[in-house]
Design a protein around this motif. Structure first.
Motif, mmCIF file in Angstrom:
data_model
loop_
_atom_site.group_PDB
_atom_site.id
_atom_site.type_symbol
_atom_site.label_atom_id
_atom_site.label_comp_id
_atom_site.label_asym_id
_atom_site.label_seq_id
_atom_site.Cartn_x
_atom_site.Cartn_y
_atom_site.Cartn_z
ATOM 1 N N GLU A 159 0.826 -1.199 0.000
ATOM 2 C CA GLU A 159 0.000 0.000 0.000
ATOM 3 C C GLU A 159 0.862 1.251 0.000
ATOM 4 N N SER A 160 0.322 2.298 -0.577
ATOM 5 C CA SER A 160 0.977 3.599 -0.596
ATOM 6 C C SER A 160 0.785 4.298 0.748
ATOM 7 N N PRO A 161 1.799 5.002 1.250
ATOM 8 C CA PRO A 161 1.636 5.720 2.525
ATOM 9 C C PRO A 161 0.467 6.700 2.504
ATOM 10 N N ARG A 163 -2.346 6.433 1.010
ATOM 11 C CA ARG A 163 -3.653 5.771 1.042
ATOM 12 C C ARG A 163 -3.813 4.829 2.240
ATOM 13 N N LEU A 164 -2.788 4.701 3.063
ATOM 14 C CA LEU A 164 -2.796 3.696 4.120
ATOM 15 C C LEU A 164 -3.961 3.885 5.096
ATOM 16 N N THR A 167 -7.240 2.911 3.513
ATOM 17 C CA THR A 167 -7.311 1.465 3.296
ATOM 18 C C THR A 167 -7.586 0.732 4.598
ATOM 19 N N LEU A 168 -6.931 1.122 5.674
ATOM 20 C CA LEU A 168 -7.156 0.483 6.969
ATOM 21 C C LEU A 168 -8.597 0.700 7.441
ATOM 22 N N VAL A 183 1.188 -3.602 10.232
ATOM 23 C CA VAL A 183 1.670 -2.696 9.192
ATOM 24 C C VAL A 183 3.188 -2.652 9.294
ATOM 25 N N ARG A 185 6.727 -1.274 7.864
ATOM 26 C CA ARG A 185 7.205 -0.089 7.142
ATOM 27 C C ARG A 185 8.729 -0.098 7.019
ATOM 28 N N ALA A 206 -2.047 5.962 11.346
ATOM 29 C CA ALA A 206 -1.652 6.309 9.980
ATOM 30 C C ALA A 206 -2.124 7.702 9.583
ATOM 31 N N ILE A 214 5.349 0.316 2.344
ATOM 32 C CA ILE A 214 4.394 -0.256 3.288
ATOM 33 C C ILE A 214 3.925 -1.651 2.851
ATOM 34 N N VAL A 216 1.070 -4.476 4.387
ATOM 35 C CA VAL A 216 0.015 -4.696 5.385
ATOM 36 C C VAL A 216 -0.320 -6.186 5.431
#
Length: 273
Positions: A159-161, A163-164, A167-168, A183, A185, A206, A214, A216
């Motif tokens: 995942e992109s930071p 969008r994290l 997404t979570l 998560v 990193r 986040a 990242i 997950v």
């Protein structure tokens, strides 16, 4: 042959002796980003200057046949920016074309963000599914997560930071805010960090801002408790829809925790009755 070569995902000390030897002697290297590969060669003190061919998502379909043709006469080393090529990185198209053409494909194993995150997550490792990056659009992301809600295997995502947090939050909505999540990193790097908790706990963290690469890791769904009779009915329903009996039993077993073999034997006995 085609040689898929795993490169460090952060720490240069993870470069294997085999990787260095192959790059030192390579005549042709297909690279996701030639500038990144040039920096890697310099960082590893490799004096060799192979022919570098750009291979990325936008040109792989076009370049695959060219690389396979080259590999019929000489070794072609394929690298991505980090980790194993073809795993959420360019390479699959080349491998498929090589197999079709009868050209040998091998790999130099090495660093993998997927396996490292899984191993240190603290979540079950016996069965897992790697899902790569989720869709960027919120609606498509939620639909993808909803389709995975009943998956009993441990799930691994990139995942992109930026969008994290979203997404979570979507994971909490799709899976329920009870599953364990890790998560991971900046794996193998100076600021490596693993945060563990529920979706809501990690989303709150986040939202404060996260940087780096990242991964997950999400706990799989708990088996659904159903009676043997209901499970048998589910098997029959799947078979009626066109699924093979063996596959239907395996699918129902994965969701319910019941024995696939017992479901199969039960279905056979029902046919004879």
């Amino acid at each position: 042959m085609i040689i898929l070569a795993a490169t460090p995902i952060g720490n240069l000390g993870d470069a294997s002796r085999r990787l260095i030897e192959v790059l030192e002697n390579a005549e042709v290297v297909a690279a996701e980003d030639t500038r990144t590969t040039q920096r890697l060669l310099q960082a590893l003190h490799i004096s060799n200057r192979p022919r570098l061919i750009a291979l990325h998502d936008h040109n792989e379909k076009h370049k695959a046949s060219e690389l396979v043709e080259l590999a019929a006469a000489q070794d072609v080393v394929l690298v991505s920016d980090a980790g194993m090529p073809a795993v959420s990185d360019p390479g699959y198209g080349v491998v498929a074309a090589a197999v079709e053409a009868g050209v040998t494909v091998t790999a130099i194993p090495g660093p993998s963000a997927v396996l490292m995150a899984l191993a240190i997550s603290g979540l079950p490792t016996d069965r897992f599914a790697f899902e790569g990056f989720l869709p960027r659009k919120p609606g498509e992301r939620r639909a993808a997560l909803a389709a995975l809600a009943a998956e009993s295997r441990t799930l691994v995502f990139f995942e992109s930071p930026s969008r994290l947090a979203a997404t979570l939050t979507d994971m909490g909505d799709a899976f329920g805010d009870v599953r364990r999540i890790a998560v991971c990193r900046e794996l193998t790097k100076l600021y490596e960090e693993v945060r563990r908790g529920t979706a809501s706990e990690l989303a709150a963290w986040a939202e404060q801002g996260v940087k780096g690469e990242i991964v997950v890791v999400v706990e799989g769904a708990a088996p659904v408790e159903v009676s043997a009779e209901d499970a048998a009915a589910q098997v029959q329903s799947l078979v009626a829809s066109g699924m093979r009996l063996k596959d239907a039993c395996a699918e129902v077993a994965a969701v319910t925790g019941l024995s696939s073999r017992d479901l199969y034997q039960q279905a056979l006995a029902a046919k004879k009755a």
